[in-house]
Every structure is written in C-alpha cells, then in structure tokens.
Design a protein around this motif. Structure first.
Motif, PDB file in Angstrom:
ATOM      1  N   LYS A 156      -0.368   7.324   6.810  1.00  0.00           N
ATOM      2  CA  LYS A 156       0.732   6.373   6.839  1.00  0.00           C
ATOM      3  C   LYS A 156       1.045   5.948   5.411  1.00  0.00           C
ATOM      4  CE  LYS A 156       0.818   3.101   9.875  1.00  0.00           C
ATOM      5  NZ  LYS A 156       0.433   1.987  10.762  1.00  0.00           N
ATOM      6  N   ASN A 157       2.263   5.581   5.155  1.00  0.00           N
ATOM      7  CA  ASN A 157       2.617   4.953   3.880  1.00  0.00           C
ATOM      8  C   ASN A 157       2.604   5.912   2.706  1.00  0.00           C
ATOM      9  OD1 ASN A 157       2.429   2.849   5.651  1.00  0.00           O
ATOM     10  ND2 ASN A 157       0.535   2.048   4.784  1.00  0.00           N
ATOM     11  N   VAL A 158       2.819   7.186   2.960  1.00  0.00           N
ATOM     12  CA  VAL A 158       2.875   8.148   1.870  1.00  0.00           C
ATOM     13  C   VAL A 158       4.314   8.585   1.637  1.00  0.00           C
ATOM     14  CG1 VAL A 158       2.279  10.493   1.163  1.00  0.00           C
ATOM     15  CG2 VAL A 158       0.539   9.003   2.154  1.00  0.00           C
TER      16      VAL A 158
ATOM     17  N   LEU B 104       5.887  -0.361   6.171  1.00  0.00           N
ATOM     18  CA  LEU B 104       6.012   0.923   5.498  1.00  0.00           C
ATOM     19  C   LEU B 104       6.100   2.073   6.494  1.00  0.00           C
ATOM     20  CD1 LEU B 104       3.402   0.364   2.639  1.00  0.00           C
ATOM     21  CD2 LEU B 104       5.860  -0.116   2.654  1.00  0.00           C
ATOM     22  N   GLY B 105       6.402   3.253   5.962  1.00  0.00           N
ATOM     23  CA  GLY B 105       6.458   4.473   6.756  1.00  0.00           C
ATOM     24  C   GLY B 105       6.160   5.640   5.835  1.00  0.00           C
ATOM     25  N   THR B 106       6.766   6.790   6.118  1.00  0.00           N
ATOM     26  CA  THR B 106       6.518   7.943   5.262  1.00  0.00           C
ATOM     27  C   THR B 106       7.838   8.615   4.895  1.00  0.00           C
ATOM     28  OG1 THR B 106       6.385   9.578   7.041  1.00  0.00           O
ATOM     29  CG2 THR B 106       4.357   8.404   6.509  1.00  0.00           C
ATOM     30  N   ILE B 107       7.796   9.333   3.781  1.00  0.00           N
ATOM     31  CA  ILE B 107       8.943  10.151   3.372  1.00  0.00           C
ATOM     32  C   ILE B 107       8.457  11.546   3.016  1.00  0.00           C
ATOM     33  CG2 ILE B 107      10.789  10.441   1.652  1.00  0.00           C
ATOM     34  CD1 ILE B 107      11.023   7.451   1.474  1.00  0.00           C
TER      35      ILE B 107
ATOM     36  N   GLY C 149       0.776  -1.234   0.000  1.00  0.00           N
ATOM     37  CA  GLY C 149       0.000   0.000   0.000  1.00  0.00           C
ATOM     38  C   GLY C 149       0.806   1.281   0.000  1.00  0.00           C
ATOM     39  N   LEU C 150       2.066   1.209  -0.444  1.00  0.00           N
ATOM     40  CA  LEU C 150       2.856   2.441  -0.482  1.00  0.00           C
ATOM     41  C   LEU C 150       2.298   3.384  -1.556  1.00  0.00           C
ATOM     42  CD1 LEU C 150       5.332   3.748   0.839  1.00  0.00           C
ATOM     43  CD2 LEU C 150       6.691   2.901  -1.057  1.00  0.00           C
ATOM     44  N   VAL C 151       2.093   4.623  -1.172  1.00  0.00           N
ATOM     45  CA  VAL C 151       1.493   5.616  -2.057  1.00  0.00           C
ATOM     46  C   VAL C 151       2.503   6.720  -2.336  1.00  0.00           C
ATOM     47  CG1 VAL C 151      -0.309   7.382  -2.244  1.00  0.00           C
ATOM     48  CG2 VAL C 151      -0.818   5.172  -1.164  1.00  0.00           C
TER      49      VAL C 151
END
Lengths: 234, 234, 234, 234, 234, 234
Positions: C2-4, C144-147, B220-222
């Motif tokens: 999350k996950n952006v 996942l995480g964010t950047i 689900g990485l966006v």
C-alpha cells in the motif's frame, strides 16, 4: 420448439403501422389503455431515435448471435427486429455490419434486451436501436434459437406481426389485431390533448379540466393556508 | 398528516435563488460543506439542462399523479417542483401537458425520484426535468398525498422554500436559511478555483497548490523510480 | 505494497498506441480474441468521446482523491488515467480543475470506476472521461493509495504501460506486449469488415458470407413456412 | 380487456401437477428444453420453500392489492397465485391475512414480481412465497386489474391453468398442454442423473460420461503441463 | 454543522418504545398511516432478527468508521444505532468488536445503509444488524462526521430519540412525538386483524369483510365465467 | 491464449492454506492490509458456509459450462474452484452432479461470478458455493475457455495456486507468496482482537483503546451537550 424458424409472418398493412408514428409511444400507450410497454431499461442508443415497424421476433442464446444471421433473409421493408436472450445478457449482439445488412432490406430498427455496439456508426447510418446496454463484448455462432415464434421481450409478449412503436420514451408493442383500434384511439387522444394544451396555456388547471375537485374533497383532501396551522404533531 | 395541501410557502427572495445559478451544483455543494446532494440516479432528461428555483414539495402515491394536478394552481414564478413517491416507482408521472401547465406559471423545472415521459416535447419547450427513469408508463388519479410538507427526495430532506440547484452534475438542495451563506461561500470558492486554474495552467500541481507534500510523507507515501525496485513480494 | 508510487513506467511507443485509434474499441476487441473489455457500466460523459493512450494506474480509497493529486506530476504526453477505488464508490473524484491540470500535461483522458463531475466544463475543454456515475459528491484528501502498480479496474487487469482504447462502445485494455499484434489483427479485421460490408450492401447474407448454412442444418435448425405448421403443442 | 375477471379456469388434473414436485425446478426446466424459468430476482421468503400448483394469474396496479381480494373466492385446492404489477413495484402486496385466507382455500403458494411482508408469520403457517422484495410498504384498494387472463410475470408468459413449480432454485412455468410430456421427460432425466451420479461417485468424469473429448479437441482445446510452456506472450 | 457530536438525546420512555415490539414493523407501519419505512435494501443479517430501541443517529464518511468509535460512550440501555454514509458505500463498517462494545452498553441493534461483517459472530452474540450489504471490506479512521443530528437514512428522516422498530419485514422509524399514538393505533389494528383472521379462517372473503363489492362494480369490474366469452379481440 | 488448459499448478502446502480457516475472511483481509476481497455480490448459497482451498481458475463463456467438465480431472484434494464468465451472466453453471464429481476429488468449494442451482442438494452434501445468483437456467457445452491461467473474478486477480478463504462475510484471495505472511499477521491480529474484546467487555471504548481522542480534537471534532446549543442555523 427450440430451433424453429418460421419463414413467413402475417404482417399488418404497413400503412397502418406507419400511421402510428405520428403519435409516439406515450400517446399510443395511453390510447391502448396503458398496456404493451417494454421495461424502461431499454433506451435508444442515440437521442431523437424514433421508428415504427412490424415485429420479427428472434430468441437467442446468451452471448450467441447465430439467429440474427439467420433472420436477415427473412426480413422485408417495414420490419422491426425484436431480440430477446433466453437468460439475462448484455453482450453486444449487433453492430454496424448487421445494421448495414438489415437496413439494406428495409428493416426499420432493432429492439434488443441485451447489448449493442458500433453505436456511432449505427447513428451515422440512421439505424436506430433500443437496448439495455452499450457493450462491445463479442458473441459466438454456436447455439440455435427461434425466429418468428411468440416471445417475451423486456416484460412484454411479442407476436410476429405486431406493430412496434419506439422513440425517446421507450418501446411499445401493439398487437396486430389492435392496430386499427389503437390508431383511432390515438387520434382521439391526440385531439383531446391538443384541446387541453390550449386550455392549460390559457391558464386553466387540470383540477377543472378533468373535473377532479369534488372527488378530491370526498377522498379527504385538506387545504391549509400555512404549515403553521398543522401544529406540533405534524 | 396524509392528504394535506399547504397553500403558501415562505419563499426566499428569488434574486438570491437565481444568483446560485452562476455557480452550479458542484461548486455550491462544495461551498456548503458537501451537503445536500440528491442521489446520482437522478439525471437530466436532456444534455445541458440547468435550472434553479424554490422548492414546492409533492409526495405522491406510486403510479398516481393526482397531487401534481393539485399543485399547479399553487405554483408561482421561480418555483421548482420536487416530487417523491412514497415507495419506489419509475412510472411516467410527468409529460408535456404538465410541462405546458407548469411552465405557463413560471415554474423552472422538476425533480422527480420516479419516471418522466414526452422527453422530446419537454426539451423542445425548454422545461428541464431530472428523473430516475424515462418511462412512458401512465399513472392514475386515485390516491391523495401531500404538498408543501417537509419530505425526503432521493436521499435528501427538502423543506418547501429551499433552493434547488440542478444541472448536468445532479441536483442540490440549499436550505432556505443557508442561501445567503451558500452564495457567499460559492463566490469565494469560485474565485479560489479561478486562481487555482491559472496556476494549474501555468504548470503547478495540486501537491504544491494545496500544500500536500509534507502530510503525504508523514502518512507514509513511498516513491520508487521503477516497479522493479519493489521485488518479488509485490 | 500500500502507499507506493512508481514514478516511471515502461511506456510503449506512442505512435503504436495512437494507431489503435483508427479502429476503435469493438474492432480491436474482436481482433484481440475478445479479451480486455471493461464492464459496460463505464460510459462516456459526453457523446462521441474517443481517445487512446498509455495507462497510468491509480488505486484510490473510497471518497478520497489524494492519489489523483499525486499523479499529476508523473504524467506525460499520451498518458491515459485509469482509476479504481478499493471498494465500490460513485463519488465525483474528478472535475474541471483536474481536467485542466492533466490536459496541460498531455493526458488523453480518464477511465474511472467511480464518479465524475463538472461534465459540461470537461466537454467544453475536450477532456473525455469514462465513468460509472456522474455525481457532484466531493472527496477528501486523507488516505493514501498506489500509483503505477498492476490493478483491476471494472473487471480487467491493467498494468501501467498498457494501451487504453475508449470510445462510444466502452473501454478496452491492450496489454503492452500485445499492441503490435493487436494493430496487425485490427487492420486485417477492418479490411475483412470492409469487404463484408460491400457484400452485405450487394444483398448477400451472413449465412453465405460466413458459410453457416451447413453447420446450422447439422445442429438441427428447422425451417417452416408458417407458424400453423407447428400444430397445437407449440 | 382491463378490469376483467375470469371465474373459471380449465385446470389440469391436480395429480399430474403434483407429480412434478418430485423433480424440482432445475430438473423439469432441463427436461422441458430449458424454457419457462422466471427471472432470478424471484426468491423464496424462507429457506427450503417448495410448492407446485395450478396458476391463477392476477395483474395488479402498482401499490394496489384490490385484485388479490377479488381472487380469494375464485381459488380452489391446488391453485398457485401468480401476481404481476403493470409497472415495476416492490410494495408489500401480501401478508399473513392473505396467507390465512388463501391457505384456507387450499392455495399452495404465491409468486409475485413485487414485495411481500409478514414473512415470519407466513413461514410459521407454511405458506410459501417467491417475491422480488421483502418490504412492509402497504398498498391501497383503488385500481382494478385482471384475473385469469394470460400475463407476463418475471419474464415468462403465464396462462391460467399452467403448472407452477417453485423451490430453492426459482420458479418454473409448465404450459398446461406440456405437463404430461414434462413429467415423462423429467422422469427420464432424473433417471439419467441418478446413473451419472453413480458414475461420478465411481470416479468417472463428464468428459467421458458425455463423450466430450473428441469434440473439444476439434474445437481447438490445447493442454499444456505447466504455465511456463506458454511463454512471455501470454 | 459538520463534525458535531451531540452528547445527550431527549429519549422517549423506554417502556413505550419496548411496547412497539409486540406489533412488529408491518402492523405499526400500517397503524401510522403507512409512513416511516426505510428502503427495502436494508435486510437483517440473520433470520428472525427483531429489535426495538431509541435512535442514535450517526453520519459517516464513505469507508470511514471514526464516528462509530465516538458513539460508543454516548449510548445507553435501549439505544438503537442508525448509521448513514454521506454517499453510497457498502464497506463493512461494523463487526464483532463493535457488537461487543455496543451490546455491553445495552444497545439493541444497528441499522446501517452500508455494509456489515463478522455476521456469524454477531448472530452468535445476538446483536442484530440491518444492512444493505454483507462485506468484509475494512474502513479507515480519518474523516469526521456527526452524531445525534437529524439525518436521512435509507430514504427516511431520523431524529435522535425516534423509535426504531426492525424485524424480518424491514426497518421503521416512529417519530418520538408519535410513539403513544402509534402504540394505540397498532393495538387497534392488531385487534382488527385478529378478528379478520377469524373471519377469513371461517371462510369469509375480504370483498365482504372490507365491503368492497359495490365499489368494485362502480369502478367497472367485469366478471365472465370463461375466457372464451372475451372473443378474439382480447 | 484462448482455449488453453494448464494441467499442473504450483500449489502451496495445504496445511498452510488450511491454517487460514481459523481466522476467517474479515480477519485475514484486515491482516493483509485490506486487499484481495471479491465483490459483495458473491454470497454463500446456504448460511454458515465456510471453506478454504487452493485456487483452480476457470474462465468460461456466458451460458456455457464446458470448461467445468474439463476441470474435473485436473483437481485434487484441497482445491477450490474459481469460475468467471467472460461477460456478465447469471446462468446456473453448477448443480448437484458437479458437486458430486468435484467433492469426490476433494474439492473444497466453488466461487462463481454467475449462477448456481440445486442449492438444497449442494447444502445436503456439504459442498459450499459462493455465487452472484441462484438460478436454474441451464447452460450449453459449445464454447471453449481456459483453465489455470491468471484471471479476474468479481474484481480480484486470481492466480492458480492462490489461497481462497470464504465464509459468511465473503470471499478473499490470498496470493500464494503471501500465505505465510498472511498467517502470521492474522494470528497477531486475532490476538489483538482478543485483547481488545476483553477491554471492550470491561467497559473501555475504542477512543481510548486506539488512542483516537487527541487526533479527533485536532481534526476539529466538536462536542455539545444538547442539540439546542447549535442554534437555528443548524
């Protein structure tokens, strides 16, 4: 007794203090009967830092370096700053400008149970600091404290005029009245260590050098040749 | 089983242990499936320290170095001392005299979940130590312990004869039976890392090198081009 | 949110960021009004490390370096990685392969509120890292995480595009909009410090340089010549 | 001076010490000018613990409770044990048997900069302890120490005969010579607090009660009605 | 050996394990020769928590509670969960749903060298937990670990089937083979303590009860009546 | 932006904030996607403390409670104080007089990344505090700070008007704009947890309830019946 500055300290002869430098923290600490060592959280800001001097004690408020400014003109050749906050703090009370000012007066170094900054500049100018943190956080100039009263720093009582010995192994306080005895004992210990080092290099072991074998047997030390002798209930 | 000293250890071939030195802690740790790493509070007393050897395990009372004296005559070329106190302690159990004595017997280094002192002398003689503190506090010689029994040190089980690999990144225990497999796996991993390093230098990224793109999308990485696309409910 | 991953950051002019390097952490921190300093637990992995750059923010799960792989292709010349785990962790997220990959893209360094490994290799390649631990413990690639979202790292809010200034004294965040003002203020402060250093070298003291004497007297600072004047109720 | 036991202490009148109990740690600490507070790592082993008494000082080796046994017969009604190890230690020096023995002699409680055990039994018998750890780890009886010499405990100098005040807020040392003044000042402060509490309950605020408004304005405090007034450069 | 779950454990007779409950951590620890105590950072989440049981060992990844889910169906009446992360972590792996599930299977409690949450609900349902943190931080279900392999937790080796004894004083591991001996020794120690408590209540002191006087004199203990006898060189 | 006080905050409807109380920290934290949790060092000063309210943010100098006095008259029914020092400090900023004053204005509680005192009185008046230390150390009134600007506290960004949820499990920040969504998600999660609790009580396990079995097998989870199946290379 808040807010008192004592101008003059009964300092020990500086040549006596200087003579402690030869032995270092670990040897003098042992020679004094294992007393006077500050907590291990105090570390030098650069490797191989080493200094001895006469304690000028400074009690400061958390996050406030007012009393360091007050201290400058009270210092003289051979002094060693000892700074302790009245509650735990890691702010950077001390930087290169203070290093410049104190070094110009012959101060040998700083022990602070708080933070220090500008550590590269301090290393370059050769002003050693032992601190519990390196932290650029600035301080204010609002709250008074004391100078040259007896004070606890990093777990040890420090009285103005005590000798401070500091190196890679930490920071030691030698009460002024004990300096001559500490020197004599340190010399004796260093000589014993020199002899023991020779014996160790020649292959002897501490069990014989220190005569420990019989006492260990009395205390119940058991030798086995192999772990399998211990059986299943190990 | 208190107060037992086991004289002999089934040691692995020293050339196998020595071969681990080429790869270092991080690579061998990964190659073994990420096991065996001691806690990060153990740090080398000087930069660039690195050593491998065969574990001699020493369990000591807090503030008491008796068993280190007992250990000296049991050590041989290629050994690595592993010392753990029976309760948390940061006293300086080990200094330059011990360094002299153990180095003379071919001991490669020391891991101690407590304190060390005389660190300048130890660096000068090239005897590396990994410890949780540098602290000149002296110890006594009153209470027994054990030597060469399995023991926990800094979170890891250490059995006498295990390999110890230590460098700037920390301290690793390789169980004796796993040394050959660890070597093989470390060689393979080092070769893979060499190839990957080439690819990274050539501009490739891990997402492709490790084939991660599809799995990240599934999880689900966006991606968005600009933060403004996220709207006000960020 | 999350996950952006946000691909593009509004970066400040790199020459402005680079100009901060001349002043260092302590001076810019003071010039900005003593804001923006990350916690003192972040320390450089080798002495004399110093770098400035533009923040790329990366939020990671504990023990998981997935998002560092994702970040590589988003970086460009002059960037500075800022990595914060979503809960306290000291695993070694970053090693020499990442150093190789990011350095090849012009990344200046890494700030991570967790662990780092391969520190000898990173020093040799000149890729500086500020971390709270050195720890070889490996990470996984599962979560996942964010950047490039705003994020808290070591106590400070970091927005992508902020300037990061890091040296021996710690790590400072300069919000993008404040960079020009910070530069101007840092220049002014550095000039004042240069003048004050001259005065200190000439023997003046801070009490006069900063005009503190009157205010200290008003606050009640008391001087005595000798501690004996304080009497028994000290 | 190692290994010395001083049998008799010049104790203050016990009714004076007891009178401090009414005010508690925070109020007496403030009344004394914010001095004498031990480090916050000392916490009561059960909620609502509170005690006052006269300090009997005991310096112990790490992991060794010999001197506590020596102390029992030196204690009398109203005493308060203060125990400090010569290096950091969290072993459980004290349990319910000691509690039984000391309580039978009228000892009021224990402050120890180390560990305590049997805490349920100690709570049941009503013997309060302030310690830095709860830890069942046993101790040995091998190494001597001192009793009733001045000593540092948790950052404060304690002289035998000083008053100890301890409650949920921590542990305070009142030097013997200052007890009468501390009492007077605590009474005055408690009365002021009583009046201020009335005013606060009536809706007044500290800015007026303490007359702070003008000084804050002089220092540059700025009020705005809404954050939007601060503009974009916040 | 990553990712292995061992379904069956050779458990000791539950009545033997239960019999340890009468004595508690401190007494059994002493009776066993002062071995087996986990680190003091493990504290009960509510006062008066106490439990004994048979160890089921669970090794988990940081921030990942997958293996706790796997463990549920392997547990039976009298088990005690022992959970250790592969690197330091304080996330809240365990909450009231797990408490419900494990309690329904007769599990006695949990020891975790990480975090716990929902502590009020766990107290209300009477499911005791010893943890190093209380922290609501959630975990993921991505990474495997092991169940019922020997494992280090909070400094102690735990083998599945060992007895766990936990109360206000901490957490103790009793190796399965030592349970009968530990019981016998604990009974003997408890009886000795009962007798000693009587003697202490009758006014005797440990110096006589334990026959310490002569040995202390031999070690050089010096008594003086008053501190003034020590002269100025104290 | 130092020294600014913002008088008015755009507060969310108080009934929305209050509705979060039913679910508690752990559930709302999970429902929000595991964001917003302050560091675990913040603990309630008494058991069973629980409160929700609207954040009033206060940035203070180390050891200085000036801004808390300024804050009193800005507070209203339903507010929750959030206090963060500009550098690490554990002084006791807050005691029973502040508790009296703020409680009289309807303030629900205090979160402070520093120390608190008078904890018995605060418990008796029912004013809950989450702090990193209990410490009677007093503070001064010399240095300004800010009120009602966005601020980092214990690792989380807090904007005035955010909801604060605090209980035995810690402290959570819910951004104002997310309160309605957090409520909805928390309700849904609580309902799922209720259902799952029923299933767990009925003997089902999470592997089935959460459908984990297949994925674990894919990841390589291996079951063996007994540890002896693993052979010697375990």
């Amino acid at each position: 007794m808040k807010n008192v500055v004592v101008r003059n300290v009964d300092r020990p002869p500086l040549d006596q203090v200087d003579a402690l430098a030869e032995f270092g923290v670990a040897t003098v600490h042992e020679a004094m009967g294992r007393r006077g060592l500050m907590a291990s959280r105090l570390r030098p800001i650069y490797p191989r830092a080493a200094a001895v001097g006469t304690a000028v004690t400074i009690s400061v408020a958390p996050g406030d370096n007012t009393m360091l400014h007050v201290a400058v003109e009270l210092c003289r050749e051979g002094d060693f700053l000892v700074v302790s906050p009245t509650s735990p703090c890691e702010d950077g009370y001390f930087g290169d400008l203070f290093g410049t000012a104190f070094k110009a007066r012959g101060v040998r170094g700083l022990v602070i149970d708080a933070g220090c900054r500008d550590i590269r500049a301090l290393e370059e100018m050769g002003f050693p600091v032992w601190s519990k943190a390196v932290f650029a956080q600035g301080t204010v100039k609002e709250t008074l404290g004391t100078i040259n009263l007896p004070m606890v720093c990093a777990g040890q009582l420090v009285t103005p005029g005590d000798a401070i010995v500091a190196d890679d192994d930490g920071v030691l306080v030698v009460p002024q009245a004990e300096i001559p005895a500490a020197l004599t004992a340190a010399e004796a210990r260093a000589e014993r260590e020199r002899i023991n080092r020779e014996r160790f290099l020649a292959g002897e072991v501490g069990l014989d050098v220190y005569g420990m074998r019989e006492r260990l047997a009395q205390k119940g030390l058991v030798y086995v040749d192999h772990i399998s002798e211990l059986g299943g209930d190990r």
